[in-house]
Design an enzyme around this catalytic site. Structure first.
Site, PDB file in Angstrom:
ATOM      1  N   GLY A 241      68.782  13.691  21.342  1.00  0.00           N
ATOM      2  CA  GLY A 241      68.241  14.786  20.556  1.00  0.00           C
ATOM      3  C   GLY A 241      68.915  14.877  19.202  1.00  0.00           C
ATOM      4  O   GLY A 241      69.401  13.880  18.649  1.00  0.00           O
ATOM      5  N   GLU A 265      72.673  10.174  21.917  1.00  0.00           N
ATOM      6  CA  GLU A 265      71.857   9.399  20.982  1.00  0.00           C
ATOM      7  C   GLU A 265      71.214  10.442  20.098  1.00  0.00           C
ATOM      8  O   GLU A 265      70.449  11.277  20.571  1.00  0.00           O
ATOM      9  CB  GLU A 265      70.837   8.559  21.748  1.00  0.00           C
ATOM     10  CG  GLU A 265      70.027   7.632  20.855  1.00  0.00           C
ATOM     11  CD  GLU A 265      68.696   8.226  20.456  1.00  0.00           C
ATOM     12  OE1 GLU A 265      68.586   8.687  19.292  1.00  0.00           O
ATOM     13  OE2 GLU A 265      67.781   8.246  21.282  1.00  0.00           O
ATOM     14  N   CYS A 302      62.919   8.025  17.830  1.00  0.00           N
ATOM     15  CA  CYS A 302      64.281   7.833  17.322  1.00  0.00           C
ATOM     16  C   CYS A 302      64.412   6.548  16.515  1.00  0.00           C
ATOM     17  O   CYS A 302      65.303   6.437  15.672  1.00  0.00           O
ATOM     18  CB  CYS A 302      65.282   7.840  18.479  1.00  0.00           C
ATOM     19  SG  CYS A 302      64.759   6.889  19.907  1.00  0.00           S
TER      20      CYS A 302
END
Length: 521
Positions: A241, A265, A302
Protein backbone atom coordinates in the site's frame (compact mmCIF):
# COMPACT_ATOMS: atom_id res chain seq x y z
CA UNK A 1 -21.57 -19.62 -2.25
CA UNK A 2 -23.69 -17.57 0.13
CA UNK A 3 -21.76 -14.70 1.64
CA UNK A 4 -22.35 -14.32 5.38
CA UNK A 5 -20.12 -11.32 6.03
CA UNK A 6 -18.72 -13.02 9.14
CA UNK A 7 -15.13 -12.91 10.27
CA UNK A 8 -13.55 -16.32 9.66
CA UNK A 9 -11.40 -17.05 12.69
CA UNK A 10 -10.09 -20.58 12.44
CA UNK A 11 -13.15 -22.77 11.92
CA UNK A 12 -15.43 -20.25 13.62
CA UNK A 13 -17.94 -17.88 12.05
CA UNK A 14 -17.63 -14.71 14.12
CA UNK A 15 -20.28 -11.98 13.81
CA UNK A 16 -19.70 -8.25 14.09
CA UNK A 17 -18.50 -6.76 17.35
CA UNK A 18 -17.54 -3.29 16.06
CA UNK A 19 -20.20 -2.52 13.45
CA UNK A 20 -20.62 -3.52 9.82
CA UNK A 21 -20.05 -2.28 6.26
CA UNK A 22 -21.37 -2.97 2.78
CA UNK A 23 -19.19 -3.27 -0.30
CA UNK A 24 -19.27 -0.42 -2.83
CA UNK A 25 -19.61 -0.92 -6.56
CA UNK A 26 -17.35 1.86 -7.88
CA UNK A 27 -18.88 1.66 -11.36
CA UNK A 28 -22.31 2.65 -10.03
CA UNK A 29 -21.32 4.18 -6.68
CA UNK A 30 -23.97 1.93 -5.10
CA UNK A 31 -23.67 -0.29 -2.02
CA UNK A 32 -23.88 -4.08 -2.41
CA UNK A 33 -25.33 -6.65 -0.01
CA UNK A 34 -24.66 -8.25 2.45
CA UNK A 35 -23.36 -6.57 5.59
CA UNK A 36 -19.75 -7.46 6.44
CA UNK A 37 -18.62 -7.70 10.04
CA UNK A 38 -16.01 -5.53 11.71
CA UNK A 39 -13.98 -6.93 14.59
CA UNK A 40 -11.62 -5.49 17.16
CA UNK A 41 -8.98 -6.41 19.69
CA UNK A 42 -10.90 -9.38 21.10
CA UNK A 43 -11.17 -10.98 17.67
CA UNK A 44 -7.48 -10.37 16.98
CA UNK A 45 -6.62 -12.04 20.27
CA UNK A 46 -8.80 -15.03 19.38
CA UNK A 47 -7.15 -15.40 15.96
CA UNK A 48 -3.62 -14.91 17.31
CA UNK A 49 -4.06 -17.51 20.03
CA UNK A 50 -5.42 -20.03 17.53
CA UNK A 51 -2.52 -19.29 15.18
CA UNK A 52 -0.02 -19.78 17.99
CA UNK A 53 -1.66 -23.03 19.11
CA UNK A 54 -1.55 -24.36 15.55
CA UNK A 55 1.99 -23.24 14.78
CA UNK A 56 4.03 -26.06 16.34
CA UNK A 57 1.93 -28.70 14.59
CA UNK A 58 1.74 -26.97 11.22
CA UNK A 59 5.37 -25.87 11.06
CA UNK A 60 6.44 -29.48 11.69
CA UNK A 61 4.27 -31.06 9.01
CA UNK A 62 6.20 -32.99 6.39
CA UNK A 63 7.11 -31.25 3.17
CA UNK A 64 4.79 -33.61 1.31
CA UNK A 65 1.84 -32.76 3.58
CA UNK A 66 2.43 -29.04 3.28
CA UNK A 67 2.77 -29.19 -0.50
CA UNK A 68 -0.46 -31.18 -0.78
CA UNK A 69 -2.20 -28.55 1.37
CA UNK A 70 -1.07 -25.76 -0.96
CA UNK A 71 -2.34 -27.73 -3.94
CA UNK A 72 -5.71 -28.18 -2.22
CA UNK A 73 -5.95 -24.41 -1.87
CA UNK A 74 -5.20 -24.04 -5.58
CA UNK A 75 -7.88 -26.57 -6.49
CA UNK A 76 -10.41 -24.85 -4.24
CA UNK A 77 -9.62 -21.50 -5.88
CA UNK A 78 -10.11 -23.05 -9.30
CA UNK A 79 -13.53 -24.32 -8.19
CA UNK A 80 -14.75 -20.87 -7.13
CA UNK A 81 -13.08 -18.81 -9.88
CA UNK A 82 -16.26 -17.88 -11.81
CA UNK A 83 -18.04 -16.75 -8.64
CA UNK A 84 -14.91 -15.05 -7.29
CA UNK A 85 -14.25 -13.10 -10.50
CA UNK A 86 -17.88 -12.00 -10.75
CA UNK A 87 -17.96 -10.70 -7.18
CA UNK A 88 -14.55 -9.03 -7.47
CA UNK A 89 -15.71 -7.26 -10.65
CA UNK A 90 -18.71 -5.84 -8.78
CA UNK A 91 -16.49 -4.58 -5.96
CA UNK A 92 -13.65 -3.11 -8.06
CA UNK A 93 -15.01 -2.08 -11.45
CA UNK A 94 -12.29 -4.18 -13.09
CA UNK A 95 -13.22 -6.47 -16.02
CA UNK A 96 -14.47 -9.92 -15.01
CA UNK A 97 -12.27 -11.63 -17.61
CA UNK A 98 -9.20 -9.91 -16.16
CA UNK A 99 -10.15 -11.08 -12.68
CA UNK A 100 -10.57 -14.65 -13.88
CA UNK A 101 -6.96 -14.42 -15.03
CA UNK A 102 -5.95 -13.00 -11.67
CA UNK A 103 -7.64 -15.92 -9.90
CA UNK A 104 -5.80 -18.34 -12.14
CA UNK A 105 -2.54 -16.57 -11.29
CA UNK A 106 -3.29 -16.89 -7.58
CA UNK A 107 -3.95 -20.62 -7.90
CA UNK A 108 -0.77 -21.01 -9.94
CA UNK A 109 1.26 -19.34 -7.18
CA UNK A 110 0.03 -21.89 -4.65
CA UNK A 111 1.04 -24.69 -7.02
CA UNK A 112 4.43 -23.08 -7.59
CA UNK A 113 5.04 -22.89 -3.85
CA UNK A 114 3.96 -26.51 -3.48
CA UNK A 115 6.80 -27.38 -5.85
CA UNK A 116 9.19 -25.18 -3.86
CA UNK A 117 8.22 -26.99 -0.66
CA UNK A 118 8.67 -30.47 -2.15
CA UNK A 119 12.16 -29.65 -3.44
CA UNK A 120 13.18 -28.27 -0.04
CA UNK A 121 15.85 -25.87 -1.26
CA UNK A 122 14.31 -23.10 0.86
CA UNK A 123 15.49 -24.98 3.98
CA UNK A 124 19.11 -24.16 3.03
CA UNK A 125 20.36 -27.30 4.73
CA UNK A 126 23.99 -27.25 5.88
CA UNK A 127 26.00 -29.83 7.81
CA UNK A 128 29.43 -29.36 9.38
CA UNK A 129 30.32 -32.87 10.65
CA UNK A 130 32.07 -33.38 13.95
CA UNK A 131 35.86 -33.32 13.95
CA UNK A 132 36.78 -34.97 17.26
CA UNK A 133 40.50 -35.08 16.47
CA UNK A 134 40.83 -31.47 15.34
CA UNK A 135 43.54 -29.48 17.13
CA UNK A 136 43.77 -27.39 19.18
CA UNK A 137 40.05 -27.93 19.85
CA UNK A 138 37.65 -30.60 18.58
CA UNK A 139 34.60 -29.51 16.59
CA UNK A 140 31.14 -30.73 17.50
CA UNK A 141 28.62 -31.68 14.81
CA UNK A 142 26.62 -28.64 13.59
CA UNK A 143 23.53 -28.84 11.37
CA UNK A 144 21.50 -25.89 10.08
CA UNK A 145 18.11 -25.44 8.48
CA UNK A 146 15.61 -22.64 8.02
CA UNK A 147 12.37 -22.78 10.02
CA UNK A 148 9.22 -20.65 10.00
CA UNK A 149 9.45 -17.41 11.94
CA UNK A 150 6.09 -17.83 13.70
CA UNK A 151 2.48 -16.69 13.17
CA UNK A 152 2.31 -13.83 10.66
CA UNK A 153 -0.18 -11.14 9.66
CA UNK A 154 -0.86 -10.27 6.02
CA UNK A 155 -2.55 -6.98 5.12
CA UNK A 156 -4.53 -7.42 1.89
CA UNK A 157 -3.98 -4.89 -0.90
CA UNK A 158 -6.67 -2.80 -2.58
CA UNK A 159 -5.59 -2.87 -6.21
CA UNK A 160 -5.31 -6.61 -6.95
CA UNK A 161 -8.29 -8.14 -5.14
CA UNK A 162 -7.09 -11.74 -5.52
CA UNK A 163 -3.38 -12.11 -6.32
CA UNK A 164 -2.31 -9.54 -3.68
CA UNK A 165 -5.19 -10.20 -1.34
CA UNK A 166 -6.42 -13.10 0.78
CA UNK A 167 -5.21 -15.72 -1.69
CA UNK A 168 -2.18 -13.73 -2.82
CA UNK A 169 1.51 -14.40 -2.86
CA UNK A 170 2.10 -13.24 0.72
CA UNK A 171 -0.30 -15.87 2.07
CA UNK A 172 1.02 -18.55 -0.30
CA UNK A 173 4.67 -17.95 0.62
CA UNK A 174 3.96 -17.71 4.36
CA UNK A 175 2.02 -20.98 4.39
CA UNK A 176 4.76 -22.59 2.28
CA UNK A 177 7.33 -21.53 4.88
CA UNK A 178 5.32 -23.25 7.63
CA UNK A 179 3.90 -20.09 9.19
CA UNK A 180 0.33 -19.79 10.37
CA UNK A 181 -1.47 -16.78 8.87
CA UNK A 182 -3.98 -14.13 9.89
CA UNK A 183 -5.18 -11.96 7.00
CA UNK A 184 -6.56 -8.49 7.54
CA UNK A 185 -8.91 -8.30 4.56
CA UNK A 186 -9.09 -5.05 2.62
CA UNK A 187 -12.44 -3.31 2.84
CA UNK A 188 -12.40 -2.49 -0.88
CA UNK A 189 -13.46 -6.04 -1.78
CA UNK A 190 -14.97 -7.82 1.25
CA UNK A 191 -17.05 -10.31 -0.70
CA UNK A 192 -14.15 -11.44 -2.88
CA UNK A 193 -12.05 -11.72 0.29
CA UNK A 194 -14.62 -13.98 1.95
CA UNK A 195 -14.79 -16.30 -1.06
CA UNK A 196 -10.99 -16.67 -1.06
CA UNK A 197 -10.85 -17.17 2.70
CA UNK A 198 -13.43 -19.95 2.58
CA UNK A 199 -11.41 -21.72 -0.14
CA UNK A 200 -8.31 -21.63 2.09
CA UNK A 201 -10.19 -22.62 5.24
CA UNK A 202 -11.74 -25.57 3.39
CA UNK A 203 -8.23 -26.77 2.47
CA UNK A 204 -7.17 -26.51 6.13
CA UNK A 205 -10.08 -28.76 7.09
CA UNK A 206 -9.47 -31.17 4.21
CA UNK A 207 -5.85 -31.51 5.30
CA UNK A 208 -6.76 -32.27 8.91
CA UNK A 209 -4.69 -29.35 10.19
CA UNK A 210 -5.49 -27.32 13.33
CA UNK A 211 -8.06 -24.59 12.65
CA UNK A 212 -5.67 -21.79 13.58
CA UNK A 213 -3.52 -22.31 10.48
CA UNK A 214 -5.60 -19.61 8.79
CA UNK A 215 -7.94 -16.81 9.86
CA UNK A 216 -9.40 -13.68 8.25
CA UNK A 217 -10.43 -10.55 10.14
CA UNK A 218 -11.69 -7.12 9.13
CA UNK A 219 -11.96 -3.74 10.81
CA UNK A 220 -13.56 -0.38 10.27
CA UNK A 221 -10.54 1.77 11.13
CA UNK A 222 -6.87 1.42 12.04
CA UNK A 223 -7.63 -0.22 15.41
CA UNK A 224 -7.68 -3.81 14.21
CA UNK A 225 -4.50 -3.38 12.15
CA UNK A 226 -2.71 -1.85 15.09
CA UNK A 227 -3.88 -4.69 17.33
CA UNK A 228 -2.46 -7.22 14.87
CA UNK A 229 0.92 -5.48 14.74
CA UNK A 230 0.99 -5.10 18.54
CA UNK A 231 -0.02 -8.66 19.42
CA UNK A 232 2.90 -10.45 21.10
CA UNK A 233 2.14 -13.74 19.33
CA UNK A 234 2.53 -12.21 15.86
CA UNK A 235 6.12 -12.50 14.60
CA UNK A 236 6.04 -10.78 11.17
CA UNK A 237 3.78 -8.53 9.08
CA UNK A 238 3.41 -7.91 5.34
CA UNK A 239 1.81 -4.82 3.84
CA UNK A 240 1.16 -3.58 0.30
CA UNK A 241 0.00 0.00 0.00
CA UNK A 242 0.99 3.61 0.55
CA UNK A 243 4.26 4.82 2.03
CA UNK A 244 2.32 6.57 4.80
CA UNK A 245 0.42 3.40 5.78
CA UNK A 246 3.38 1.08 5.46
CA UNK A 247 5.72 3.21 7.52
CA UNK A 248 3.10 3.72 10.24
CA UNK A 249 2.96 -0.08 10.66
CA UNK A 250 6.74 -0.41 10.43
CA UNK A 251 7.38 2.19 13.14
CA UNK A 252 4.70 0.67 15.36
CA UNK A 253 6.30 -2.76 15.07
CA UNK A 254 9.69 -1.36 16.07
CA UNK A 255 8.19 0.13 19.25
CA UNK A 256 7.02 -3.27 20.50
CA UNK A 257 8.84 -4.77 23.50
CA UNK A 258 9.94 -7.43 20.98
CA UNK A 259 10.28 -5.66 17.62
CA UNK A 260 9.23 -7.68 14.58
CA UNK A 261 9.88 -7.32 10.85
CA UNK A 262 7.32 -5.54 8.68
CA UNK A 263 7.83 -6.33 5.01
CA UNK A 264 6.27 -3.49 3.04
CA UNK A 265 5.80 -2.87 -0.66
CA UNK A 266 4.97 0.81 -0.94
CA UNK A 267 5.60 3.49 -3.55
CA UNK A 268 7.29 3.56 -6.96
CA UNK A 269 7.13 5.52 -10.21
CA UNK A 270 9.11 2.87 -12.15
CA UNK A 271 11.09 5.35 -14.29
CA UNK A 272 11.62 4.52 -17.97
CA UNK A 273 14.75 5.88 -19.66
CA UNK A 274 14.83 6.14 -23.47
CA UNK A 275 18.41 6.35 -24.71
CA UNK A 276 19.12 8.38 -27.88
CA UNK A 277 19.54 5.63 -30.48
CA UNK A 278 16.43 3.82 -29.26
CA UNK A 279 14.52 7.11 -29.29
CA UNK A 280 15.51 7.74 -32.90
CA UNK A 281 14.73 4.20 -34.02
CA UNK A 282 11.59 3.41 -32.02
CA UNK A 283 10.27 6.58 -30.43
CA UNK A 284 6.63 6.19 -31.47
CA UNK A 285 6.55 2.48 -30.62
CA UNK A 286 8.02 3.06 -27.16
CA UNK A 287 5.71 5.98 -26.42
CA UNK A 288 2.62 3.99 -27.36
CA UNK A 289 3.73 0.95 -25.36
CA UNK A 290 4.55 3.08 -22.32
CA UNK A 291 1.15 4.76 -22.33
CA UNK A 292 -0.67 1.47 -22.88
CA UNK A 293 1.03 -0.10 -19.84
CA UNK A 294 0.44 3.07 -17.78
CA UNK A 295 -3.32 2.78 -18.32
CA UNK A 296 -3.65 -0.87 -17.23
CA UNK A 297 -5.94 -1.21 -14.16
CA UNK A 298 -6.78 2.50 -14.55
CA UNK A 299 -3.19 3.21 -13.53
CA UNK A 300 -3.73 1.47 -10.18
CA UNK A 301 -0.75 -0.90 -10.31
CA UNK A 302 2.42 -0.79 -8.25
CA UNK A 303 4.48 -1.41 -11.41
CA UNK A 304 2.75 1.26 -13.50
CA UNK A 305 5.36 3.09 -15.60
CA UNK A 306 4.71 6.65 -14.47
CA UNK A 307 7.69 8.74 -15.62
CA UNK A 308 9.36 8.56 -19.03
CA UNK A 309 12.75 10.28 -19.42
CA UNK A 310 14.23 11.07 -22.82
CA UNK A 311 16.87 13.43 -24.24
CA UNK A 312 15.35 15.95 -26.64
CA UNK A 313 16.38 15.01 -30.15
CA UNK A 314 15.49 12.79 -33.08
CA UNK A 315 12.42 10.73 -32.28
CA UNK A 316 11.24 12.82 -29.33
CA UNK A 317 8.23 14.33 -31.12
CA UNK A 318 7.23 10.90 -32.43
CA UNK A 319 7.44 9.55 -28.88
CA UNK A 320 5.37 12.43 -27.55
CA UNK A 321 2.80 12.17 -30.33
CA UNK A 322 2.24 8.46 -29.74
CA UNK A 323 1.73 9.06 -26.03
CA UNK A 324 -0.74 11.87 -26.73
CA UNK A 325 -2.81 9.69 -29.05
CA UNK A 326 -2.96 6.73 -26.66
CA UNK A 327 -3.88 8.89 -23.64
CA UNK A 328 -6.41 11.05 -25.50
CA UNK A 329 -8.21 7.93 -26.75
CA UNK A 330 -8.42 6.39 -23.26
CA UNK A 331 -11.92 6.20 -21.77
CA UNK A 332 -12.47 7.30 -18.18
CA UNK A 333 -13.00 4.20 -16.06
CA UNK A 334 -14.01 3.54 -12.45
CA UNK A 335 -11.26 3.67 -9.85
CA UNK A 336 -11.21 1.19 -7.00
CA UNK A 337 -12.41 3.28 -4.07
CA UNK A 338 -13.52 6.83 -3.28
CA UNK A 339 -10.31 7.30 -1.30
CA UNK A 340 -8.07 6.27 -4.21
CA UNK A 341 -10.05 8.48 -6.59
CA UNK A 342 -9.70 11.48 -4.29
CA UNK A 343 -5.97 10.84 -3.81
CA UNK A 344 -5.53 10.66 -7.60
CA UNK A 345 -7.13 14.06 -8.10
CA UNK A 346 -5.04 15.49 -5.28
CA UNK A 347 -1.88 14.00 -6.79
CA UNK A 348 -2.60 15.61 -10.14
CA UNK A 349 -3.06 18.96 -8.42
CA UNK A 350 0.30 18.54 -6.70
CA UNK A 351 2.03 17.80 -10.02
CA UNK A 352 0.53 20.96 -11.52
CA UNK A 353 1.54 22.98 -8.47
CA UNK A 354 5.11 21.68 -8.74
CA UNK A 355 5.36 22.92 -12.33
CA UNK A 356 4.21 20.04 -14.55
CA UNK A 357 2.27 21.20 -17.59
CA UNK A 358 -0.77 19.39 -18.98
CA UNK A 359 -0.29 17.91 -22.44
CA UNK A 360 -3.51 15.98 -22.98
CA UNK A 361 -6.36 14.35 -21.10
CA UNK A 362 -8.46 11.32 -21.97
CA UNK A 363 -12.22 11.10 -22.23
CA UNK A 364 -14.09 13.14 -19.63
CA UNK A 365 -15.36 11.26 -16.58
CA UNK A 366 -19.12 10.71 -16.67
CA UNK A 367 -19.50 9.08 -13.24
CA UNK A 368 -18.40 10.02 -9.74
CA UNK A 369 -15.47 7.63 -9.30
CA UNK A 370 -14.11 7.50 -12.83
CA UNK A 371 -10.46 8.35 -13.38
CA UNK A 372 -9.70 10.56 -16.37
CA UNK A 373 -6.30 9.79 -17.90
CA UNK A 374 -3.71 12.54 -18.12
CA UNK A 375 -0.30 13.17 -19.68
CA UNK A 376 1.86 15.92 -18.24
CA UNK A 377 5.36 17.08 -19.12
CA UNK A 378 8.25 18.86 -17.50
CA UNK A 379 11.93 19.47 -18.17
CA UNK A 380 14.77 17.79 -16.34
CA UNK A 381 15.94 20.84 -14.41
CA UNK A 382 12.48 21.33 -12.96
CA UNK A 383 12.45 17.77 -11.61
CA UNK A 384 15.87 18.30 -10.05
CA UNK A 385 14.56 21.40 -8.27
CA UNK A 386 11.12 19.96 -7.33
CA UNK A 387 11.45 16.42 -5.85
CA UNK A 388 7.63 16.20 -5.52
CA UNK A 389 7.44 15.74 -9.29
CA UNK A 390 9.05 12.33 -8.87
CA UNK A 391 6.50 11.08 -6.31
CA UNK A 392 3.88 8.49 -7.18
CA UNK A 393 0.42 9.50 -8.36
CA UNK A 394 -1.69 6.35 -8.13
CA UNK A 395 -3.95 6.43 -11.16
CA UNK A 396 -3.99 6.86 -14.97
CA UNK A 397 -1.47 9.69 -15.26
CA UNK A 398 2.09 9.86 -16.57
CA UNK A 399 4.84 12.45 -16.69
CA UNK A 400 7.00 12.97 -19.80
CA UNK A 401 10.37 14.32 -18.71
CA UNK A 402 12.54 16.03 -21.34
CA UNK A 403 16.25 16.34 -20.56
CA UNK A 404 18.80 18.35 -22.53
CA UNK A 405 21.76 15.96 -22.61
CA UNK A 406 23.34 12.82 -21.18
CA UNK A 407 24.67 14.63 -18.12
CA UNK A 408 21.19 15.82 -17.18
CA UNK A 409 19.75 12.35 -17.79
CA UNK A 410 22.28 10.92 -15.31
CA UNK A 411 21.53 13.69 -12.81
CA UNK A 412 17.81 12.90 -13.01
CA UNK A 413 18.51 9.19 -12.55
CA UNK A 414 20.50 9.96 -9.38
CA UNK A 415 17.64 12.09 -8.04
CA UNK A 416 15.14 9.22 -7.88
CA UNK A 417 14.35 7.57 -4.58
CA UNK A 418 14.16 3.78 -4.28
CA UNK A 419 12.02 2.07 -6.93
CA UNK A 420 10.45 -1.31 -7.55
CA UNK A 421 11.68 -1.26 -11.13
CA UNK A 422 13.43 0.85 -13.74
CA UNK A 423 13.50 0.41 -17.50
CA UNK A 424 16.05 1.16 -20.21
CA UNK A 425 15.17 1.26 -23.90
CA UNK A 426 18.37 1.07 -25.94
CA UNK A 427 20.05 0.07 -29.20
CA UNK A 428 23.61 -1.13 -29.72
CA UNK A 429 24.78 2.44 -30.16
CA UNK A 430 23.46 3.28 -26.66
CA UNK A 431 25.57 0.71 -24.80
CA UNK A 432 28.25 3.14 -23.65
CA UNK A 433 25.68 5.49 -22.10
CA UNK A 434 23.84 2.50 -20.64
CA UNK A 435 27.03 1.44 -18.85
CA UNK A 436 27.01 4.79 -17.04
CA UNK A 437 23.29 4.67 -16.23
CA UNK A 438 23.27 1.08 -15.00
CA UNK A 439 25.23 1.54 -11.72
CA UNK A 440 22.99 4.49 -10.83
CA UNK A 441 19.87 2.38 -11.31
CA UNK A 442 21.30 -0.66 -9.50
CA UNK A 443 21.53 1.44 -6.34
CA UNK A 444 17.93 2.61 -6.65
CA UNK A 445 15.82 -0.35 -7.70
CA UNK A 446 15.17 -4.05 -7.31
CA UNK A 447 14.64 -4.83 -11.01
CA UNK A 448 15.99 -3.34 -14.22
CA UNK A 449 14.21 -4.09 -17.51
CA UNK A 450 15.69 -3.63 -20.99
CA UNK A 451 13.55 -3.03 -24.10
CA UNK A 452 10.27 -3.99 -22.43
CA UNK A 453 8.06 -2.62 -19.66
CA UNK A 454 8.10 -3.54 -15.97
CA UNK A 455 4.42 -4.52 -15.92
CA UNK A 456 3.32 -7.31 -16.08
CA UNK A 457 5.77 -9.30 -13.99
CA UNK A 458 6.65 -12.97 -14.02
CA UNK A 459 6.31 -14.95 -10.79
CA UNK A 460 9.49 -17.01 -10.74
CA UNK A 461 12.68 -17.76 -8.83
CA UNK A 462 14.47 -14.80 -10.42
CA UNK A 463 11.67 -12.31 -9.72
CA UNK A 464 12.30 -9.36 -7.43
CA UNK A 465 9.44 -7.13 -6.37
CA UNK A 466 11.07 -4.80 -3.91
CA UNK A 467 13.81 -2.23 -3.76
CA UNK A 468 15.48 0.43 -1.63
CA UNK A 469 13.25 2.65 0.52
CA UNK A 470 10.56 3.83 -0.11
CA UNK A 471 9.81 1.05 -2.60
CA UNK A 472 10.02 -1.32 0.34
CA UNK A 473 11.10 -1.29 3.97
CA UNK A 474 13.79 -3.94 3.43
CA UNK A 475 15.49 -4.19 0.05
CA UNK A 476 16.97 -7.62 0.88
CA UNK A 477 13.62 -9.32 0.25
CA UNK A 478 10.98 -9.64 -2.44
CA UNK A 479 7.20 -9.74 -2.04
CA UNK A 480 6.69 -11.63 -5.31
CA UNK A 481 8.32 -14.78 -6.62
CA UNK A 482 9.53 -18.03 -5.14
CA UNK A 483 12.22 -16.42 -2.98
CA UNK A 484 9.54 -14.36 -1.19
CA UNK A 485 9.34 -17.35 1.16
CA UNK A 486 12.60 -16.14 2.74
CA UNK A 487 10.73 -13.35 4.57
CA UNK A 488 9.10 -15.91 6.84
CA UNK A 489 12.13 -18.05 7.67
CA UNK A 490 14.94 -17.88 10.19
CA UNK A 491 18.01 -20.12 10.62
CA UNK A 492 18.46 -22.55 13.49
CA UNK A 493 21.48 -24.76 14.27
CA UNK A 494 21.31 -28.17 15.94
CA UNK A 495 24.64 -28.89 17.66
CA UNK A 496 25.71 -32.29 18.91
CA UNK A 497 22.31 -33.92 18.27
CA UNK A 498 21.79 -37.68 18.11
CA UNK A 499 20.60 -38.64 14.64
CA UNK A 500 17.20 -39.84 15.87
CA UNK A 501 16.41 -36.42 17.36
CA UNK A 502 17.37 -34.37 14.31
CA UNK A 503 14.80 -33.01 11.87
CA UNK A 504 14.33 -35.57 9.11
CA UNK A 505 15.95 -33.32 6.51
CA UNK A 506 19.22 -33.21 8.50
CA UNK A 507 19.63 -36.89 9.36
CA UNK A 508 22.74 -38.74 8.21
CA UNK A 509 21.15 -40.84 5.48
CA UNK A 510 19.27 -37.85 4.02
CA UNK A 511 15.99 -39.80 3.88
CA UNK A 512 14.22 -37.00 1.99
CA UNK A 513 16.92 -36.79 -0.67
CA UNK A 514 17.18 -33.01 -0.36
CA UNK A 515 20.12 -30.87 -1.53
CA UNK A 516 22.49 -30.18 1.37
CA UNK A 517 25.83 -28.49 1.92
CA UNK A 518 28.21 -30.83 3.78
CA UNK A 519 31.39 -29.25 5.13
CA UNK A 520 30.98 -26.46 2.60
CA UNK A 521 30.64 -28.79 -0.40
Amino acid sequence: MKLTGNLLIGAKEVPASEGTMKALNPATNQLIEPDFAFGGGAQVDMAANLADEAFDHYSHTSLAERAAFLERIAANLDAVTPELAARAALETGLPEAQLQGEAAKAATQFRQFADVVRKGRFLQLAIDPAQPDRQPRPRMDHRLQKIAIGPVTVFGASNFPISYSVAGGDVASALAAGATVIVKAHNAHPGASEIQARAIRKAVQESGFPEGVFSMVRGGDNTIGEALVDHPLIKAVTFTGSEQGGMALYRRAQRRPDPIPVFTEMTSVNPTFILPQALAARGAQIGDGFAERMLVNVGQACLKPAILIAIEGTGFEALRGAMIKRVSDAPARPMLTPGIHAAYLSGLDQLHSAGAKAVVEGSVATADLQGQSALLEVDGQRVLNEPALAHEVFGPAALLLKVKDEAELLAVARAFRGQLSATLHLEDGDLELARHVLPVLERRTGRIVVNAFAHPQEVSFATIHGGPFPASSDSRFTSVGMTSIERFLRPITYQGFPDALLPEALRDLNPLGLPRSVDGQ
